[in-house]
Design a protein around this motif. Sequence first.
Motif, PDB file in Angstrom:
ATOM      1  N   VAL A 116      -5.306  -4.374  -8.101  1.00 27.23           N
ATOM      2  CA  VAL A 116      -4.998  -2.978  -7.768  1.00 27.23           C
ATOM      3  C   VAL A 116      -6.295  -2.285  -7.366  1.00 27.23           C
ATOM      4  CG1 VAL A 116      -4.032  -0.793  -8.572  1.00 27.23           C
ATOM      5  CG2 VAL A 116      -3.075  -2.962  -9.401  1.00 27.23           C
ATOM      6  N   GLU A 144       0.882   9.231 -11.911  1.00 25.08           N
ATOM      7  CA  GLU A 144       0.545   8.178 -10.950  1.00 25.08           C
ATOM      8  C   GLU A 144       0.559   8.638  -9.497  1.00 25.08           C
ATOM      9  OE1 GLU A 144      -0.438   5.159 -11.773  1.00 25.08           O
ATOM     10  OE2 GLU A 144      -0.232   5.559 -13.924  1.00 25.08           O
ATOM     11  N   ASP A 187       4.385   6.531  -5.206  1.00 26.38           N
ATOM     12  CA  ASP A 187       4.439   5.074  -5.270  1.00 26.38           C
ATOM     13  C   ASP A 187       5.616   4.596  -4.419  1.00 26.38           C
ATOM     14  OD1 ASP A 187       3.659   2.552  -5.903  1.00 26.38           O
ATOM     15  OD2 ASP A 187       4.540   2.530  -7.912  1.00 26.38           O
ATOM     16  N   ASN A 190      -8.107   1.221  -4.816  1.00 27.64           N
ATOM     17  CA  ASN A 190      -7.938   2.441  -4.034  1.00 27.64           C
ATOM     18  C   ASN A 190      -8.756   2.329  -2.758  1.00 27.64           C
ATOM     19  OD1 ASN A 190     -10.331   2.687  -5.788  1.00 27.64           O
ATOM     20  ND2 ASN A 190     -10.525   4.745  -4.930  1.00 27.64           N
ATOM     21  N   TRP A 249       0.848  -1.188   0.000  1.00 26.95           N
ATOM     22  CA  TRP A 249       0.000   0.000   0.000  1.00 26.95           C
ATOM     23  C   TRP A 249       0.883   1.238   0.000  1.00 26.95           C
ATOM     24  CZ3 TRP A 249      -4.064  -1.011   4.478  1.00 26.95           C
ATOM     25  CH2 TRP A 249      -4.739  -2.212   4.216  1.00 26.95           C
ATOM     26  N   LYS A 266      -2.420   3.779  -4.117  1.00 31.28           N
ATOM     27  CA  LYS A 266      -2.934   2.467  -4.506  1.00 31.28           C
ATOM     28  C   LYS A 266      -2.641   1.415  -3.447  1.00 31.28           C
ATOM     29  CE  LYS A 266      -2.205   3.299  -9.456  1.00 31.28           C
ATOM     30  NZ  LYS A 266      -1.456   2.864 -10.663  1.00 31.28           N
ATOM     31  N   ARG A 267      -3.506   0.391  -3.461  1.00 37.01           N
ATOM     32  CA  ARG A 267      -3.273  -0.825  -2.700  1.00 37.01           C
ATOM     33  C   ARG A 267      -3.114  -1.953  -3.724  1.00 37.01           C
ATOM     34  NH1 ARG A 267      -7.696  -0.690   2.284  1.00 37.01           N
ATOM     35  NH2 ARG A 267      -6.976   1.269   3.230  1.00 37.01           N
ATOM     36  N   LYS A 268      -2.029  -2.699  -3.594  1.00 37.16           N
ATOM     37  CA  LYS A 268      -1.767  -3.791  -4.529  1.00 37.16           C
ATOM     38  C   LYS A 268      -1.745  -5.114  -3.775  1.00 37.16           C
ATOM     39  CE  LYS A 268       1.209  -0.657  -7.164  1.00 37.16           C
ATOM     40  NZ  LYS A 268       2.596  -0.402  -7.634  1.00 37.16           N
TER      41      LYS A 268
END
Length: 382
Positions: free
Chosen positions: A191, A363, A366, A193, A158, A178-180
């Motif tokens: 992916v 983006e 990150d 949010n 995250w 983002k949360r991956k």
Amino acid sequence: MVTEYNIEPNAVLTSPLSLESGSDLEYKAPNLVQRLLSLFKNVRPGSNLTQFQLPPLFNLPKSQLQCFGESLYCVGDDMLSKCIDGKSPLERFAAVVGWSISTTRPAIFGVAPFNPILGETHHVSRGNLNVMLEQVSHHPPVTALHATDETKNVETIWCHNIIPKFYGTSIEAVVYGKRKLKLSSYDENYVMNAPKLLIRFFPVPSADWVGNVTIRCKEIDLEAELCYKGPSLLGFRGNNRSIKGKIIESSTSKTIFEISGHWDRTVLIKDVMDGKTTIIHDAKKSITKLNAPLLKDPKGLCSNESAVVWGEVSQAILRKEWEKARGAKNVVEEKERVLRRERECKGETWIPNHFTLSYSKEEGWDCTPKLTLVPPAPIVAP
């Protein structure tokens, strides 16, 4: 109520926010609306509140890092394992949607966690799931999370940049980033949010998660669209904490499932072909009766661990020793300011210990973990 807590030497760990957490917290200030509005009397509407400092009277006895981490490692029902157990891509995707919803935890009007200091970390394990969080930027505030379970081939990353703004009668905190979630056994990458937090002072004081959340997995051509709703402007609570949405095939926009329910109760998916419904999230199982983490290895604690950084402040808040809490909080914040001035004088740039931080206009912020696997932690979640 957040009454359960563990105090070890220099470290305080409190019970996580759950459905039992409510407006009757023992340490919460009286006359909250009037007191809060007095804090913002000189703040212009539309102002960014990222550098606004709350007095301890309005703080939860924990850091924002701990709140983020708790939503992952403090669970009653292991929703993350269900994501791996799905026999088909569609089953796994529905489980991921349920897991994402389960990370939503009640916000409490009138109190907020501490703003993490730069370099602050929070390291906790639950079973084979090891979780590491780090405050990788202070201005702007950016929090990174990395969690791995080597036995289940699961990894989640995250990167959150929260921007709260004051609008006169409300505060809106947007969670950028983002949360991956990676299920390595299936080579699937999800992916998503997070919803935003809306705090209203009038006509009815409230703190609710609202807004749109999208979850995508390119490998299986699926995505979900969710809409979080709070109470109406006049305080009618019929749709309070409700979720509506759908799961669609990305390439054709064909709806496969309809989603409805309440994140603090149950959320259902309905197959549009045969009308069959399935529960993908049950709040009573996943976010109730949650216990405070425990300190397993005191010697393994780092000096920048959240429970240590804010330990004295948290202990004073729990004991309602407000002057002591104010003094201890000032010590933490002044130390941070001194370190920042020293770096500026030397022309040094602070580098995160556990993540590589990047930014682009397209983006945003990150974060990339420096380690493939998160090691076991000195703090454990029961």
